[in-house]
Design a protein around this motif. Structure first.
Motif, PDB file in Angstrom:
ATOM      1  N   PRO A 147       0.066   5.739  10.293  1.00 51.48           N
ATOM      2  CA  PRO A 147       0.146   4.384  10.121  1.00 51.48           C
ATOM      3  C   PRO A 147       1.122   3.627   9.318  1.00 51.48           C
ATOM      4  O   PRO A 147       1.064   4.153   8.248  1.00 51.48           O
ATOM      5  CB  PRO A 147      -1.141   4.023  10.191  1.00 51.48           C
ATOM      6  CG  PRO A 147      -2.169   4.968  10.341  1.00 51.48           C
ATOM      7  CD  PRO A 147      -1.398   6.104   9.898  1.00 51.48           C
ATOM      8  N   GLN A 148       2.169   2.763   9.787  1.00 55.34           N
ATOM      9  CA  GLN A 148       2.991   2.244   8.764  1.00 55.34           C
ATOM     10  C   GLN A 148       2.157   1.033   8.037  1.00 55.34           C
ATOM     11  O   GLN A 148       2.755   0.982   6.888  1.00 55.34           O
ATOM     12  CB  GLN A 148       3.933   1.557   9.569  1.00 55.34           C
ATOM     13  CG  GLN A 148       4.873   2.546  10.430  1.00 55.34           C
ATOM     14  CD  GLN A 148       5.890   3.212   9.401  1.00 55.34           C
ATOM     15  OE1 GLN A 148       6.100   2.673   8.459  1.00 55.34           O
ATOM     16  NE2 GLN A 148       6.239   4.362   9.985  1.00 55.34           N
ATOM     17  N   ASP A 149       1.243   0.605   8.331  1.00 53.85           N
ATOM     18  CA  ASP A 149       0.300  -0.354   7.656  1.00 53.85           C
ATOM     19  C   ASP A 149      -0.030   0.215   6.232  1.00 53.85           C
ATOM     20  O   ASP A 149       0.192  -0.530   5.065  1.00 53.85           O
ATOM     21  CB  ASP A 149      -0.813  -0.842   8.240  1.00 53.85           C
ATOM     22  CG  ASP A 149      -0.688  -1.563   9.591  1.00 53.85           C
ATOM     23  OD1 ASP A 149       0.661  -1.869   9.687  1.00 53.85           O
ATOM     24  OD2 ASP A 149      -1.454  -1.644  10.295  1.00 53.85           O
TER      25      ASP A 149
ATOM     26  N   GLU B 251       3.177   0.221   3.880  1.00 54.45           N
ATOM     27  CA  GLU B 251       3.381  -1.214   3.609  1.00 54.45           C
ATOM     28  C   GLU B 251       2.763  -1.842   2.605  1.00 54.45           C
ATOM     29  O   GLU B 251       2.993  -2.718   1.949  1.00 54.45           O
ATOM     30  CB  GLU B 251       3.748  -2.286   5.109  1.00 54.45           C
ATOM     31  CG  GLU B 251       4.335  -2.032   6.015  1.00 54.45           C
ATOM     32  CD  GLU B 251       4.435  -2.440   7.400  1.00 54.45           C
ATOM     33  OE1 GLU B 251       3.540  -3.352   7.254  1.00 54.45           O
ATOM     34  OE2 GLU B 251       5.243  -2.383   8.065  1.00 54.45           O
ATOM     35  N   ALA B 252       1.348  -1.701   2.637  1.00 54.56           N
ATOM     36  CA  ALA B 252       0.550  -2.028   1.733  1.00 54.56           C
ATOM     37  C   ALA B 252       0.773  -1.363   0.411  1.00 54.56           C
ATOM     38  O   ALA B 252       0.815  -2.096  -0.630  1.00 54.56           O
ATOM     39  CB  ALA B 252      -0.998  -1.963   2.183  1.00 54.56           C
ATOM     40  N   ALA B 253       1.127  -0.243   0.417  1.00 56.52           N
ATOM     41  CA  ALA B 253       1.376   0.486  -0.942  1.00 56.52           C
ATOM     42  C   ALA B 253       2.754   0.021  -1.451  1.00 56.52           C
ATOM     43  O   ALA B 253       2.753  -0.275  -2.681  1.00 56.52           O
ATOM     44  CB  ALA B 253       1.725   1.998  -0.677  1.00 56.52           C
TER      45      ALA B 253
ATOM     46  N   TRP C  93       7.796   8.458  -4.320  1.00 55.88           N
ATOM     47  CA  TRP C  93       7.096   9.419  -4.807  1.00 55.88           C
ATOM     48  C   TRP C  93       5.548   9.253  -4.805  1.00 55.88           C
ATOM     49  O   TRP C  93       4.708  10.043  -4.260  1.00 55.88           O
ATOM     50  CB  TRP C  93       7.655   9.878  -6.031  1.00 55.88           C
ATOM     51  CG  TRP C  93       6.787  11.380  -6.602  1.00 55.88           C
ATOM     52  CD1 TRP C  93       5.929  11.136  -7.352  1.00 55.88           C
ATOM     53  CD2 TRP C  93       6.759  12.243  -6.112  1.00 55.88           C
ATOM     54  NE1 TRP C  93       5.256  12.416  -7.664  1.00 55.88           N
ATOM     55  CE2 TRP C  93       6.006  13.254  -6.765  1.00 55.88           C
ATOM     56  CE3 TRP C  93       7.229  13.090  -5.008  1.00 55.88           C
ATOM     57  CZ2 TRP C  93       5.566  14.422  -6.565  1.00 55.88           C
ATOM     58  CZ3 TRP C  93       7.534  14.288  -4.611  1.00 55.88           C
ATOM     59  CH2 TRP C  93       6.270  15.223  -5.497  1.00 55.88           C
ATOM     60  N   ALA C  94       5.147   7.952  -5.150  1.00 59.68           N
ATOM     61  CA  ALA C  94       3.731   7.816  -5.527  1.00 59.68           C
ATOM     62  C   ALA C  94       2.924   7.524  -3.904  1.00 59.68           C
ATOM     63  O   ALA C  94       1.944   7.881  -3.716  1.00 59.68           O
ATOM     64  CB  ALA C  94       3.583   6.453  -6.001  1.00 59.68           C
ATOM     65  N   LEU C  95       4.054   6.836  -2.973  1.00 62.64           N
ATOM     66  CA  LEU C  95       3.688   6.760  -1.635  1.00 62.64           C
ATOM     67  C   LEU C  95       3.407   8.261  -0.988  1.00 62.64           C
ATOM     68  O   LEU C  95       2.425   8.314  -0.089  1.00 62.64           O
ATOM     69  CB  LEU C  95       4.555   5.935  -0.931  1.00 62.64           C
ATOM     70  CG  LEU C  95       4.336   5.690   0.622  1.00 62.64           C
ATOM     71  CD1 LEU C  95       3.386   4.792   0.812  1.00 62.64           C
ATOM     72  CD2 LEU C  95       5.881   5.266   1.267  1.00 62.64           C
TER      73      LEU C  95
END
Length: 274
Positions: A163-165, A168-170, A178-180
């Motif tokens: 999910p792209q959500d 986007e929230a991150a 990298w964290a993502l």
């Protein structure tokens, strides 16, 4: 959807038939391996005395402990590296989608059509020029490259369905790329990673062609690759050859039985998402 009793019966009968066809070759190997060494068994005739010592003789004669260690080293050299590269590439192609990602995707897609047999001759001369013939690196390095098309496609298919959500929230919370990847997407990709790791392990452990062509020393091959030398040495001793074949198949069978739930769950998860 309501399934009739007849359809259910036919489905169960087909599953039983498929299971019987799958198990029959292994049962034949086992029965043949239990005959006296040096004999020529005919059909599925069960011997009066079961010669279990054939397995111990095959293990000692073929130096199975060296083959086992060699296969473990090759698997350690191939699977982690292939998982790391394919996960990073799959995340980039499936989620980040850099410029030209469609052409890169097409290149990997074309790579799926490349058979091992079609590159074995160029690989031989390339490994010879690098001075890697008759070493385990002659198996490890080509396998990493040859597994990349499938592995990258596998991981890309997983990241495309994320999910792209979440991303986007991150991003709104200030997460870097990298964290993502490491804190959000990677933990959620464990089912896909585990199933891919099982496939890569099975394919590497059972690799025969590259091991036979690129490595002369049977103790530096995979266990399946060493079966060629084992067959040449004991080709006239059918029970001993069958015992050796079963010993080589045992590790892959154990791994699949232990991790079959994770593998099936990953396949079902992909089917639901797709």
């Amino acid at each position: 959807m309501v399934v009739s009793r007849r359809e259910k019966w036919v489905g169960n009968a087909l599953l039983v038939l498929l299971m019987a066809v799958t198990i029959l070759p292994f049962f034949t190997l086992l029965i043949t391996a239990l005959h006296p060494s040096g004999t020529y068994p005919s059909g599925l005739e069960i011997p009066e005395t079961l010669h279990w010592e054939n397995f111990a003789a095959a293990f000692q004669s073929a130096h199975m402990e060296k083959l086992l260690w060699s296969s473990v080293l090759i698997v350690i050299g191939v699977v982690p590296v292939a998982l790391l590269i394919s996960t990073l590439a799959g995340f980039a192609l499936g989620h980040l989608r850099p410029p030209g990602h469609r052409w890169i995707f097409l290149a990997f897609l074309l790579g799926l059509t490349l058979p091992f047999q079609g590159v074995i001759v160029p690989l031989y001369f390339q490994m010879r020029d690098f001075g890697l013939l008759n070493t385990r690196w002659a198996i490890i390095l080509p396998l990493i490259g040859l597994y990349m098309p499938f592995a990258v496609m596998w991981m890309r298919a997983h990241f495309v369905n994320m999910p792209q959500d979440l991303s986007e929230a991150a991003r709104m919370d200030g997460a870097s790329t990298w964290a993502l990847f490491s804190k959000i997407h990677l933990p959620l990709s464990m089912p896909a990673l585990s199933s891919l790791a099982i496939l890569l392990f099975l394919w590497t452990w059972n690799q025969f062609l590259l091991a036979v062509v690129l490595v002369d020393d049977s103790t530096k091959r995979t266990m399946a690759g060493a079966l060629g030398a084992f067959q040449g040495q004991y080709g006239t001793d059918i029970p001993l050859l069958c015992a050796g074949s079963l010993l080589i198949l045992t590790p892959t069978l154990i791994v699949f039985l232990v991790f079959q739930r994770q593998f099936v769950s990953a396949l079902l998860q992909g089917a639901v998402k797709g």
